[in-house]
Design a protein around this motif. Sequence first.
Motif, PDB file in Angstrom:
ATOM      1  N   THR A 324      -2.570 -14.930  -0.374  1.00  0.00           N
ATOM      2  CA  THR A 324      -3.887 -14.389  -0.730  1.00  0.00           C
ATOM      3  C   THR A 324      -4.718 -14.017   0.491  1.00  0.00           C
ATOM      4  O   THR A 324      -5.693 -13.266   0.379  1.00  0.00           O
ATOM      5  N   LEU A 325      -4.338 -14.518   1.676  1.00  0.00           N
ATOM      6  CA  LEU A 325      -5.052 -14.177   2.908  1.00  0.00           C
ATOM      7  C   LEU A 325      -4.394 -13.019   3.637  1.00  0.00           C
ATOM      8  O   LEU A 325      -4.841 -12.623   4.708  1.00  0.00           O
ATOM      9  N   GLY A 326      -3.314 -12.480   3.059  1.00  0.00           N
ATOM     10  CA  GLY A 326      -2.619 -11.379   3.684  1.00  0.00           C
ATOM     11  C   GLY A 326      -1.568 -11.797   4.695  1.00  0.00           C
ATOM     12  O   GLY A 326      -1.008 -10.945   5.402  1.00  0.00           O
ATOM     13  N   VAL A 327      -1.290 -13.089   4.777  1.00  0.00           N
ATOM     14  CA  VAL A 327      -0.283 -13.589   5.705  1.00  0.00           C
ATOM     15  C   VAL A 327       1.103 -13.399   5.081  1.00  0.00           C
ATOM     16  O   VAL A 327       1.320 -13.733   3.909  1.00  0.00           O
ATOM     17  N   GLN A 328       2.028 -12.865   5.873  1.00  0.00           N
ATOM     18  CA  GLN A 328       3.370 -12.607   5.351  1.00  0.00           C
ATOM     19  C   GLN A 328       4.108 -13.911   5.076  1.00  0.00           C
ATOM     20  O   GLN A 328       4.226 -14.769   5.944  1.00  0.00           O
ATOM     21  N   ILE A 329       4.619 -14.037   3.836  1.00  0.00           N
ATOM     22  CA  ILE A 329       5.423 -15.189   3.446  1.00  0.00           C
ATOM     23  C   ILE A 329       6.899 -14.893   3.614  1.00  0.00           C
ATOM     24  O   ILE A 329       7.676 -15.726   4.085  1.00  0.00           O
ATOM     25  N   LYS A 330       7.274 -13.667   3.257  1.00  0.00           N
ATOM     26  CA  LYS A 330       8.694 -13.322   3.325  1.00  0.00           C
ATOM     27  C   LYS A 330       8.853 -11.810   3.418  1.00  0.00           C
ATOM     28  O   LYS A 330       8.066 -11.046   2.846  1.00  0.00           O
TER      29      LYS A 330
END
Length: 860
Positions: A324-330
């Motif tokens: 939700t913060l725009g941080v890449q998970i995968k």
Amino acid sequence: MKAPILRLFAIAAAIGVVANCGSATAPEPFGSGGAVGGGGGGSGSSGSTGPGDKQAPTVTIDTPAVGALVNIGDSVLVAVRLHDDNALQSLALAGVKLTGSADLGTLQRTIRYTEVTVPVGGVSFRPSLRDTTIRRYLHPAQPLDTTLDSLIVMAVVTDTAGNVDTTSRAVNLVTGPRVTVVTPASGDSVPAGVGMTVTLHATHAQGVARLSFHAVGDSTWPTKLDTTISSTYPPNSTDVQLSGIVRIPSDAPVGGRVKVTSSATDVNGQPGGAAPISVIVRGSTNAEPLVTQSLAARSEIGDSVSISANGDGIQMVGFVVLDTLGVQIKRDSVSLPTPYASNSQQRMDLNLPATTQGSKVFVYTFAKDQGGRVGYSIKLGTTVPQATEASAYTDSTLVAYGQTFAVPRSGIIGDIAVDPVHGHVFLSNTAHNLLEVWSNATHTFSANGVAVGALPWGMDISTNPNYLLVANSGGTNISEVNIASADPASISEDLSKRILTRNTVVYVLHQTATPNSDSSSIVYRLSAEGPIEYSDRPQYVEQGAGGLIYYSTQPTGSATPGTIRVIDPTQTVPDPRHLWQYGTEATDESQIALFNVDSMVIVKAPQGATDVSDQMVVCDHTPGSATVGTCVTDSTYTGMKAKLVAAVSSDVQTVVGLDVTSLDMTDTTFVARSADRKWIGFGEGNTKSAAARVIMAHDAATFGGLQVSTTIPMHDLIENASEIVTGLAIDSTGLVVGAHGSQESYFAAVPDYLHLRLQGTYDSQDQGAGIAFHPGANGYTTDGADQVAFVASASGKIEIVDMVHYNNRGTLQLKYPVYGPLRATRPLPGDPAGVILKLYAMTTHGLVVIDLRAGDIDPP
């Protein structure tokens, strides 16, 4: 050119000619005189000539073949050859159904496939056209006629002088596979020199045997395109898909067309197919691939995203997941095999970390073509490629808890049982008389399952952990399944241990005592009701620590009420006993209920013998045996009871003042037990608007030591007069019972078998399902982590409830709605580190298995 209504009239007239075996009468709307026929060459042809040009045209049907099988709802390809000595004007095609008789004047024509006119729009063929072949598809008329019957394909040709020829061809309508073309869509474009992916989807209730497609280019192409790809399928393949790549020739002209037709047959040889589609050849482009995606609103960590990419040869597709913060998970991608297709459809598994469960994530996709150009996802309906990653269109999805595993066979699942030793989860499949076995080691179901009795329902791991008890509600028995194997294929029922649940009856005795005429003795007058029978089909089952087996019985279709019973499996022939202690007091407080006897007959004293007592003849057998019963006679129930005990060690029970109708269970009655097996609970399901009941039994090794709660505590627990019980659970040592209702969840203390006092409620989701305690829950002495219950609702939520403070400790949103039981265990063999608990529930799409970690349960 004749108007369409006249052509349809001509078809009707031509059918009349066919029905009259080729009568020489010409169709009246096109004039009279002249011979019928005119060289049609097809079955049932006829012709008529105009007043000038005496030579009628001819029409011959090449396709479909006589007797061809056509799937209901599918389009029918009709190919006809036309000839005239002067000039052709028009053609009309239709598919009709015939009823009645021409000879009797009752012939009726019904349009089943809508008329097609050639040329379209009321114009004529080009001047001087004398020979041509026409191919057109007839489409089903709406509303669709689903009658299995013969279809008459009619063709009517006219020439410029008004001469007419007709012909017909009979085909058969059948119900073969339903086929859809998934890709490409009709009207799509494909560049020359790349591969075009064709994907078909076919379904049939009895099984699809074969599925194929045929792609053909225009006959004028320098390099011919004529590709057929087909596949056959094993029996019972009711839902199949076929994909193949068709290589478009590099010299295919821009604007050329590729026609794709499909066909399928079911296991009985009946055909099916989708309407044909056309794809247009376009020139190469310098634009990036056009990428769209499809993502469910709720996804499990192992679910996939569907990626659609169109471009000049797609060589790679991929996806990116953000929090939700725009941080890449995968981020992941996959290279595609050659020849590269211009319209690639790929599903990629997300395989998200377990820590994303319960969170919303955002997904966008991308594709790279053979020229190295990369396009990113755009919103559906957009036609302009997106070359900038920062501007990619994203979809959001809520990552639901658990992973859902489809059950191999359809059917309602009655219960869930977990073997923590071997890591197996058992589901009772009521429709197939077997148990489905899911393995935690392989995350798959066994192929064959385990055969048991009829309509298996409730289950419980026995006091011997190598055996699973299964209540077969379609019969009168309980299976014992040997589960002492790590290999599901080695698990089977031990038929020598199957327990037969014999029927029991109840009698109501009315006994009055009056002095005789000289007051020297007592005269007894007797009357009786019965035998009163109940359903003896076991539905839910649990075994106590002492070995007694408790079970509820399922009300039958004839409205026979259910009951609660207990048996001793160590008896040679187990004799069920009614639990009656929860019953209410009868209006006639002197009436006596008789349990555990074979029969009773009242013998009235001779008429006028005022000093002679009535007699009861009661018969019973030795408990736990199949011996023939012994009968005793007495005028009092106490005397009768003493005689039976002396004669056969009878287990007869007599209860004064009991209303036996209050024992009736009108719907499902749930059975639960504490982990130490010392407490057994029963929860009443749909009570037809009356207050539900919860009954507690304190287990013992023998019938004599068994203690059962009365009716008083039940009304204290379920305060809502119309509440039902949808699930029941007891903590590890029987200190707390939880009842999940349709509106709330109820928690009660169990200080002893006579007390069941309400301690608190939780306003859970409506339309409740199962309930389960944490395996470590132990009254009010447990620590914070174990001090919870799990309550499920039909909406697809499992709420974590503090069992002491009755507040929410977390909510587990599932992907699908749930029904039936809920189970909780410690981690199973092979589970990853960090898993502290597992939950199991049935959803509309299969078994959902939920791995919980410490962070999933909020602190108290």
